[in-house]
Design an enzyme around this catalytic site. Structure first.
Site, short mmCIF file in Angstrom:
data_model
loop_
_atom_site.label_atom_id
_atom_site.label_comp_id
_atom_site.label_asym_id
_atom_site.label_seq_id
_atom_site.Cartn_x
_atom_site.Cartn_y
_atom_site.Cartn_z
N LYS A 192 9.66 -2.74 -7.69
CA LYS A 192 9.94 -1.65 -8.63
C LYS A 192 11.11 -0.82 -8.11
O LYS A 192 11.01 -0.12 -7.11
CB LYS A 192 8.73 -0.73 -8.81
CG LYS A 192 8.95 0.20 -10.00
CD LYS A 192 8.17 1.47 -9.95
CE LYS A 192 8.76 2.53 -9.09
NZ LYS A 192 10.06 3.09 -9.57
N GLY A 244 11.03 5.56 0.73
CA GLY A 244 11.17 6.75 -0.10
C GLY A 244 10.74 7.98 0.67
O GLY A 244 10.79 8.00 1.90
N SER A 245 10.28 8.97 -0.06
CA SER A 245 9.96 10.25 0.57
C SER A 245 8.66 10.16 1.37
O SER A 245 7.76 9.37 1.05
CB SER A 245 9.84 11.33 -0.50
OG SER A 245 8.80 11.02 -1.38
N THR A 246 8.56 11.00 2.39
CA THR A 246 7.35 11.04 3.21
C THR A 246 6.14 11.44 2.37
O THR A 246 5.04 10.91 2.55
CB THR A 246 7.56 12.00 4.40
OG1 THR A 246 8.58 11.42 5.24
CG2 THR A 246 6.31 12.19 5.22
N GLU A 247 6.38 12.32 1.41
CA GLU A 247 5.28 12.78 0.56
C GLU A 247 4.65 11.61 -0.21
O GLU A 247 3.43 11.45 -0.23
CB GLU A 247 5.88 13.80 -0.40
CG GLU A 247 4.92 14.59 -1.19
CD GLU A 247 5.66 15.35 -2.29
OE1 GLU A 247 6.90 15.44 -2.23
OE2 GLU A 247 4.97 15.80 -3.21
N GLY A 249 5.01 8.46 0.54
CA GLY A 249 4.48 7.55 1.56
C GLY A 249 3.06 7.92 1.93
O GLY A 249 2.17 7.06 2.06
N GLU A 266 8.88 3.16 5.08
CA GLU A 266 10.14 3.64 5.64
C GLU A 266 10.44 4.94 4.94
O GLU A 266 10.77 4.95 3.75
CB GLU A 266 11.23 2.58 5.41
CG GLU A 266 12.39 2.73 6.36
CD GLU A 266 13.49 3.57 5.76
OE1 GLU A 266 13.46 4.80 5.99
OE2 GLU A 266 14.36 3.02 5.09
N CYS A 300 18.47 8.08 4.46
CA CYS A 300 17.26 8.48 5.19
C CYS A 300 17.55 8.73 6.66
O CYS A 300 16.92 9.56 7.28
CB CYS A 300 16.17 7.45 5.01
SG CYS A 300 16.75 5.79 5.31
N GLU A 397 14.23 17.57 5.06
CA GLU A 397 15.24 16.57 4.71
C GLU A 397 15.94 17.07 3.44
O GLU A 397 15.32 17.19 2.38
CB GLU A 397 14.53 15.24 4.43
CG GLU A 397 15.47 14.13 4.10
CD GLU A 397 14.77 12.78 3.93
OE1 GLU A 397 13.74 12.72 3.23
OE2 GLU A 397 15.26 11.79 4.51
#
Ligand code: NAI
Length: 791
Positions: A192, A244-247, A249, A266, A300, A397
């Site tokens: 996706k 993508g974003s840590t959130e 993730g 990642e 990133c 970030e």
């Protein structure tokens, strides 16, 4: 009026050098009715369309379908159907497909580069010279792996159907990082792309058709986060790979807890760019340009925190400002542009918001004065100085062209500042002193360290983070293992000899006969310690008779043990030779007490003496095996770019939590603890809850084998509660947990808080099986250090 040559020579201004977008526009026009999904080798009808914009001009480029749960399910079903024959192909046959994809990407490189710049806003110079060549390189590199896998990883097999979710900052490159290794290893995929930048993925789908890739091997479903979530939640997906974003993730870690899915993440970063006094300042300034203004800082691993020696800070800032004045910002399709457009208005707003917040906190903001285009999403290159380490610009970030600068006085302070972040993706270190460069590279907690360089990538090198930047690697040998698993053991797993845990935590029944002579305490920081609860529990044999008493450890005991383990960090810094000697000694001592350990197994589990002796023998052999490996499981020097050596260093996690299987009380303990400590970790171990005494018998072995205090800590008690405490603890860097699915779920869900790596899918195994490097690999994380050579 034409500009005279002498005027040009005086101003040295660039003229316009637009790349033609005619070809890409024609391609988009041909899809004017909108794109469907790419499922089972064909495009579905375009439905539930949403708009995709060009951020540089604010105009609509295309309309793309929003994938539903049903679309995702259809794609997963197609991938499942294709898996059998794709994974059964010889490696060479798969290699040919990957070579074909690589060649066709090269054939279409102009279309892909222009499309990427139109869709994402990145300068054509970057999409043409960096993104697309790296995409082709990834497919070529992994074509090679497809041929080699059977030889290089004989014990592993493909994971199965992989769900892959990628962001908008390197749309086609992230696709390549995901799809190439997955296909090489024999998996099939559903990818996706990000909702802001789906176009090059759809162009890639056409390339799959063009080369005749078997239907269902690659499926692409477009849509937003809801489509991504449907893929994550689909029960028939065996692995999720996310960038993508840590959130998000973290949300994916929660959503997949206990779902028996392999996971690699990642995530974000706040990477330090460290400039020492003795560095080549002009090179460092050019480095900063690549670190934070490449791709508008939407990277990133962007070097977004400049840490500069106080003595040279003002000189460096002055040089930077002068350089920033020369950066050209504008139409991404202009070949002489340095900084293109921000991906979308929402991202532009985020950048503005964060910079304003930083300014309110006292940072001094300086923006490059060059003109910005009148329309489209643009943000000027920005330097923030006097940034406090705790301020928002040092922590968050930004994902934009914003550099936050701080100063340091000593190398130790530089390292402390570099590590003062929850992230750990990358770092750049600038110094002409090779000793200092490597010392700092070793001490910074990051998956990639570039010495006197920055933002270098290659298919042969692993890429990925420490800490909240995620886990797993992409690229090279390290990345490939993310797409392989150990097959289920051919032999049946050893039967768990289940003693009634209902005896927990009730009052201990009186011990039977003289089977026991004492209550085993916990083992923390090299000493026996009473559990905080003050309680113990009875270890029973299969008939329900008490064979001994063990301490009932709890959360507080886990905390103490983690503290003791953290204090033992010198173990990881000791020479591997030194660790090997200690482990040999431990193995020898175990061997010399074989009979005693065998008797304990008989008493606890009721196995025959012969079987017990065999288990001890295997445990001893395994202990020697890992002692032998302590100084042999070393890293690699990857063949990446010319004039660079890329050192892949296997580093210990630090503090590991280990929850042992309930069955096989001795061999389970040894098989997990020895590889972990051989690699330099210190561990907090929860032994078999039903049969804890084989582990508590180790106390005296540890005391007499020169294992430093705190390297091995043992907390007995109820596995679920202790596993949860370990998984939740911020000071624990990784958790291995062998147990039923419910336990895996608890551990994985609890680990989401600090995104520690977990390993709960240990292959169902007969613990007596030979095992090998997989445990060593899992006991380490790879740091890739890029070092230039030559003048
Ligand atoms: P995001 O993490 O929301 O999006 C990345 C991908 O995940 C997209 O394909 C998105 O559709 C998908 N996604 C979103 N929610 C999902 C869910 N619940 N389950 C499954 N998939 C889901 O990133 P976004 O919103 O585009 O950017 C927000 C911020 O994240 C940026 O400002 C930046 O700070 C950071 N970011 C970091 C990236 C990195 O590579 N480290 C990449 C992109 C964004």
């Amino acid at each position: 009026m034409m500009t005279a040559v002498k005027d040009i020579l005086r101003t040295m201004d660039y003229g316009l050098a637009p790349e033609s977008d005619e070809h890409a526009r024609a391609w988009l026009a041909a899809h004017g009715a909108g794109f469907g999904h790419f499922i089972a080798g064909a495009f579905t009808p375009a439905e539930r369309l949403f708009d995709v914009f060009n951020p540089a001009r604010g105009e609509r480029l295309a309309r793309v379908s929003q994938g539903t749960q049903a679309d995702v399910a259809a794609a997963v079903a197609a991938a499942r159907k294709a898996l059998k024959s794709w994974s059964a192909l010889s490696g060479d046959a798969r290699a040919r497909w990957l070579y074909a994809l690589a060649r066709h990407i090269q054939k279409r490189e102009r279309l892909l580069a222009v499309l990427e710049s139109l869709d994402n806003g990145k300068p054509i110079r970057e999409s043409r010279d960096i993104d697309v060549p790296l995409v082709a390189r990834h497919f070529y590199h992994h074509a090679g792996w497809a041929s080699l896998i059977a030889d290089e990883f004989p014990a592993l097999k493909p994971v199965g159907v992989c769900g892959q979710i990628i962001p908008w900052n390197f749309p086609l490159l992230m696709l390549a990082w995901k799809i190439a290794p997955a296909l090489a290893a024999g998996n099939t995929v559903v990818l996706k792309p990000a909702e802001l930048t789906p176009l090059t993925a759809l162009a890639f789908a056409e390339i799959c058709v063009e080369v005749g890739l078997p239907p269902g091997v690659v499926n692409i479903v477009t849509g937003d986060g809801a489509t991504g979530a449907a893929l994550v939640e689909n029960a028939d997906v065996d692995k999720i790979a996310f960038t993508g974003s840590t959130e998000v993730g973290r949300a994916i870690r929660q959503a997949t807890a206990g779902a028996d899915k392999k996971l690699s993440l990642e995530l974000g970063g706040k990477s330090p760019f460290v400039v020492f006094e003795d560095s080549d300042l002009d090179s460092a300034v050019e480095g900063v340009v690549d670190a934070i203004w490449f791709n508008q800082g939407q990277v990133c691993c962007a070097g977004s925190r400049l840490l500069v020696a106080e003595s040279i800070a003002e000189r460096m800032y002055a040089k930077l400002r002068a350089r920033m004045e020369k950066l050209r910002i504008g139409d991404p399709l202009d070949k002489s542009i340095d900084v293109g457009a921000i991906v979308a208005p929402i991202q532009l707003e985020r950048i503005k918001r964060l910079v304003e917040a930083g300014e309110r906190e006292g940072a001094k903001i300086w923006r490059a004065p060059g003109p910005l285009p009148e329309r489209g999403c643009f943000y000027p290159p920005t330097l923030a100085t006097e940034v406090e380490p705790a301020s928002i610009l040092a922590r968050e970030e930004v994902f934009g062209p914003v550099l936050a600068a701080m100063t340091f006085r000593t190398p130790d302070e530089a390292i402390a500042l570099a590590n003062n972040t929850r992230y750990g993706l990358a770092a750049s270190v600038w110094t002409e002193n090779v000793n200092r460069a490597f010392e700092v590279a070793a001490k910074i907690k990051a998956g990639v360290v570039w010495i006197n360089s920055t933002n270098l990538f290659d298919a042969a090198s692993g890429f990925g983070g420490y800490r909240e930047s995620g886990f797993g690697r992409e690229g090279g040998r390290e990345g490939l293992t993310e797409y392989l698993v150990a097959p289920a053991a051919a032999t049946k797993p050893a039967k768990a000899v289940k003693a009634p845990l209902s005896a927990l935590p009730g009052r201990a029944p009186a011990p039977d006969g003289d089977a026991i002579d004492r209550t085993a305490k916990l083992y923390v920081g090299g000493k026996q310690a009473r559990p905080d609860s003050g309680s113990c529990y009875a270890a029973l044999d299969p008939e329900g008779k008490v064979v001994g008493l063990a301490g009932l450890g709890g959360r507080k005991d886990v905390r103490n043990a983690v503290e003791a383990a953290a204090k033992a960090s010198a173990w990881g810094a000791a020479t591997a030779h030194n660790r090997a000697q200690v482990l040999y000694y431990l193995a020898e001592n175990l061997e010399s007490r074989s009979e005693e350990f065998a008797a304990r197994l008989v008493a606890q589990t009721g196995v025959a003496v012969r079987e017990a002796r065999a288990e001890v023998e295997t445990a001893v052999r395994r202990a020697f095996y890992y002692a032998g490996f302590a100084d042999k499981y070393d890293g690699a020097a990857h063949a990446t770019k010319t004039r660079f050596v890329t050192l892949a260093m296997n580093e210990p996690w630090g503090v590991m939590g280990i929850v042992c299987p309930d069955e096989a009380p001795l061999i389970g303990f040894v098989s997990l603890v020895f590889p972990a400590i051989a690699m330099g970790n210190s561990v907090v171990v929860v032994p078999s809850a039903s049969h804890p005494l084989s582990a508590t018998d180790f106390y005296s072995l540890l005391d007499t084998s020169d294992v430093p205090a705190g390297v091995v800590n043992i907390v007995t008690g109820e596995a679920a509660a202790l596993a949860k405490a370990l998984a939740e603890h911020d000071g624990v860097d990784a958790v291995w947990c062998v147990g039923p699915r419910e336990l895996a779920k608890t551990v994985e869900a609890a680990s989401a808080a600090n995104l520690k790596a977990t390993w709960t899918r240990l292959p169902p195994r007969d613990w007596a099986d030979e095992q090998g490097r997989d445990y060593l690999r899992r006991a380490t994380q790879v740091k890739n250090i890029w070092t230039p050579y030559g003048e």
